[in-house]
Scaffold this active site. Structure first.
Site, short mmCIF file in Angstrom:
data_model
loop_
_atom_site.label_atom_id
_atom_site.label_comp_id
_atom_site.label_asym_id
_atom_site.label_seq_id
_atom_site.Cartn_x
_atom_site.Cartn_y
_atom_site.Cartn_z
CD GLU A 172 40.18 66.56 71.94
OE1 GLU A 172 40.71 66.17 73.00
OE2 GLU A 172 38.97 66.41 71.69
CD GLU A 284 37.50 63.23 68.99
OE1 GLU A 284 37.14 63.18 70.19
OE2 GLU A 284 38.68 63.14 68.61
O1 AHR Z 1 36.84 60.06 71.66
C1 AHR Z 1 37.54 60.01 72.85
C2 AHR Z 1 38.56 61.13 73.00
O2 AHR Z 1 37.91 62.35 73.15
C3 AHR Z 1 39.48 61.36 71.84
O3 AHR Z 1 40.58 60.53 71.85
C4 AHR Z 1 39.90 62.78 72.01
O4 AHR Z 1 40.21 63.42 70.80
C5 AHR Z 1 38.75 63.41 72.76
O5 AHR Z 1 39.20 64.08 73.88
#
Ligand code: AHR
Length: 495
Positions: A172, A284
């Site tokens: 990110e 994610e």
């Molecule tokens: O999974 C929680 C967080 O969500 C992670 O650290 C990040 O990559 C995303 O914003």
């Protein structure tokens, strides 16, 4: 209410990659410490791994586990986490405002992967980390020469190279919450240099470019800038809402994101004459909107489980482009498994994940569903994510995905009845005349959409199994309100 589900074994969407069932573990809250790794616990083995967690994870059979973050990685120096535990530094951790003991590090994670049968996917620090550090990490894990880093790995007890195949180029990096955030152009410049030295160290690795949500300009710039060097483009989308329909329908945003990312990749590969494929690593995803601070210990409802099942369906439908997806996360932190010092329970979302792990088959079918629809009225719920999917509607109340074995003798039909109130009887129709066969019907059920599991009530939302002797053309399949049903016919379906 009645509905029709039409199945045609010849109408194939593509091959489903089991890597869509992968996971993610970050140094955050109790995911690693007190989750996977719990030194001193009577449930821990000689490596400090929780044996009950190992069993629960193994049943989900994640093909890949991503580590060590997440936001955490952008301040993580991997060299802090190798060698004798008692000599490792304790550091201030700025992503989640905690302290990192470094008692769990690279060799520990790679051993954990081996134990649960998953391949590792390491994300490098492109925030506070250097190119040298990323290069050295590849050398430490995969080097077979007489160099310092390969030797350090041997000294730390692993003679042969680990052969870590997947490497993420930062996490990110577009976000202000990220240590060392960059503009897309600056990210591309930096990532290309990281990629170069990492691939020169081991040409066999597959690099994952850091995308956003598949829909942004960041995604376009990064795909254009990294296409010649990466095998994957990552995207993240979380969804969730206290509004029932918004909660269960917003995962369809994943489909918009996958369509857009597939189109970007296609255009760039065409224009740049790129021969190698580039797939989406949706690294994610989950329902997550309640616990946005400290620990992220979200408690999942039955409605959330239906949303999670919808994500899985989306990945099946878009199987040509999404070849890896990592549920965020594995234990305690927005997770299907919750531990205490002496036990664990499975959250609602564990069940659809486990059913997919057991019954997903390699060929995605193009299912036709005829049923009532729901028009989503956009509601703003404080604390939710700003995803808008109302324009993608009207949505069928039943969401169906089907997968078959190569030979067509095994079939798995997964049906989510998103109606919060109505039982739906779905008539199954097969395109070809087939003999009725025995089928196993597994249903994720709970008393109401808000039902959760807990240590006191670990099975309020659970899987109920029924055997049907003659499932075939014309069968009426009963789908309880707010339920997820998986019907399996033929060979077990386990790879
Ligand atoms: O999974 C929680 C967080 O969500 C992670 O650290 C990040 O990559 C995303 O914003």
């Amino acid at each position: 209410m009645t509905a029709t589900i039409k199945l045609d074994l010849d109408r194939r969407l593509g091959t489903v990659d089991r890597r869509i069932l992968s996971g993610f573990a970050e140094h955050l809250g109790r995911c690693i410490y007190g989750g996977i790794f719990d030194e001193g616990s009577p449930l821990a083995n000689e490596h400090g791994f929780r044996t009950d967690v190992i069993e629960a994870v193994k049943a989900l059979r994640p093909p890949i586990l991503r580590w060590p973050g997440g936001n955490f990685v952008s301040g993580y120096h991997w060299t802090d986490g190798i060698g004798p535990r008692d000599q490792r530094p304790r550091r201030l951790e700025l992503a989640w405002h905690s302290e990192e003991s470094n008692r769990f590090g690279t060799d520990d994670f790679l051993r954990f992967c081996e134990v649960v049968g998953a391949e590792p996917y390491l994300c490098v620090n492109m925030g506070s980390g250097s190119m040298d550090e990323a290069q050295a990490w590849v050398e430490y894990c995969n080097g077979d020469g007489c160099t310092e880093w390969a030797q350090r790995r041997r000294d730390n007890g692993h003679e042969g190279p680990y052969g870590v195949r997947y490497w993420g180029l930062g996490n990110e990096m577009y976000g202000s919450w990220q240590i060392g955030a960059l503009s897309a152009e600056d990210y591309v410049k930096r990532a290309r240099e990281f990629a170069k030295v990492m691939r020169w160290t081991d040409p066999g690795i597959e690099l994952v470019g850091c995308g956003e949500n598949g829909l942004s300009d960041w995604d376009r710039v990064v795909i254009e800038g990294l296409a010649d060097t990466v095998a994957w483009h990552s995207i993240h989308i979380y969804t969730g809402s206290d509004d029932y329909w918004t909660n269960v329908l917003t995962p369809h945003q994943a489909e918009r994101a996958l369509r857009r990312t597939a189109a970007l990749i296609d255009a760039v590969r065409y224009r740049q004459r790129i021969e190698h494929p580039i797939y989406v690593a949706y690294d994610e995803w989950n329902v997550w909107f309640r616990e946005r601070e400290a620990g992220l210990e979200e408690r999942y409802t039955l409605a959330d489980a239906l949303a999670v099942a919808t994500y899985l369906h989306a990945f099946v439908r878009h199987c040509r482009v999404v070849r890896m997806a990592n549920l965020a996360q594995l234990v305690n932190v927005i997770a299907p498994i919750v531990t205490s010092s002496d036990s664990l329970f499975r959250q609602t979302i564990y069940h659809p994940l486990r059913l997919f792990a057991d019954h997903l088959r390699p060929i995605a079918l193009d299912v036709h569903v005829d049923c009532d629809t729901h028009d989503l009225v956009a509601v703003e719920v404080p604390g939710g994510w700003p995803h808008r999917v109302a324009d993608l509607g009207p949505f069928p109340v039943l969401d169906v995905a089907a997968t078959a074995s190569e030979a067509g003798d095994g079939l798995t039909v997964s049906v989510i009845n998103r109606s919060p109130s109505d039982v739906i009887d779905a008539r199954i129709r097969f395109a070809d005349v087939t003999e009725p066969r025995a089928a196993t019907v597994e249903r994720v059920l709970g008393p109401d959409p808000a039902a959760t599991n807990s240590f006191e009530h670990p099975d309020r939302v659970d899987v109920h199994t029924e055997i049907l002797d003659d499932f075939g053309d014309g069968t009426l399949l009963q789908l309880p309100a707010h339920s997820h049903t998986v019907v399996t016919i033929g060979e077990e379906g386990r790879p």
